[in-house]
Design an enzyme around this catalytic site. Structure first.
Site, mmCIF file in Angstrom:
data_model
loop_
_atom_site.group_PDB
_atom_site.id
_atom_site.type_symbol
_atom_site.label_atom_id
_atom_site.label_comp_id
_atom_site.label_asym_id
_atom_site.label_seq_id
_atom_site.Cartn_x
_atom_site.Cartn_y
_atom_site.Cartn_z
ATOM 1 N N GLY A 13 -1.548 -8.732 28.463
ATOM 2 C CA GLY A 13 -0.293 -7.887 28.530
ATOM 3 C C GLY A 13 -0.658 -6.629 28.994
ATOM 4 N N SER A 14 -1.849 -5.903 29.083
ATOM 5 C CA SER A 14 -2.114 -4.888 29.345
ATOM 6 C C SER A 14 -1.944 -4.618 30.886
ATOM 7 C CB SER A 14 -3.679 -4.362 29.147
ATOM 8 O OG SER A 14 -4.308 -3.152 29.813
ATOM 9 N N PRO A 15 -1.202 -3.550 31.340
ATOM 10 C CA PRO A 15 -0.969 -3.320 32.638
ATOM 11 C C PRO A 15 -2.274 -2.888 33.617
ATOM 12 C CG PRO A 15 0.633 -1.988 31.610
ATOM 13 C CD PRO A 15 -0.285 -2.662 30.458
#
Length: 149
Positions: free
Chosen positions: A10-12
């Site tokens: 989920g980390s950009p």
């Protein structure tokens, strides 16, 4: 060749590296290691020894360790994507890509995080001020898109 890729779901920034890996077609060369930052896995001694900044994403490629998503993406394209349009040899074309990567890093992502954190924490910051500043930045992004670059 096996590249160890330490990421957080989920980390950009981690998504940036994942997309670069996919664009280069080197997915089969990657060993993925999920790092649960909520469980402080990035603070374990073995992780800090590898990456003293204890950040994700991080890669380890044949003993060479690198963190920061844009640096990792540039490295991967330079090493595994020779002649790729992702990061062209032409100095001016490359400068435009660097400009946009830096815009994302220095302006867009920080504003996104301010907004996201304020919304997720129910923090009532002055959204009208943020919104005007963001409208200016998003208009700037549109010039990238419509310039055909």
């Amino acid at each position: 060749m096996t590249i160890n890729f330490y990421y957080m779901m989920g980390s950009p920034p981690c998504s940036t590296v994942t997309m670069t890996i996919a664009a280069l077609g080197i997915e089969s060369e990657i060993k993925y290691h999920s790092v649960d930052c909520m469980a402080d896995e990035h603070l374990k001694p073995e992780y800090i020894k590898m990456n003293p900044q204890h950040t994700v994403p991080t890669i380890e490629d044949d003993g060479f360790v690198l963190c920061e998503s844009r640096a990792i993406s540039r490295y991967l394209v330079n090493k595994y994507g020779k002649g790729s349009a992702l990061y062209p040899e032409d100095v001016q074309a490359r400068a435009v890509i660097d400009q946009r990567l830096d815009f994302d890093l220095g302006t867009l992502y920080s504003r996104f995080m301010e907004y996201y954190v304020s919304m997720s924490c129910n923090n009532l910051i002055c959204l009208s001020v943020l919104a005007e500043s963001d409208r200016i930045k998003f208009r700037y992004i549109q010039t990238f898109r419509y310039a055909g670059q």
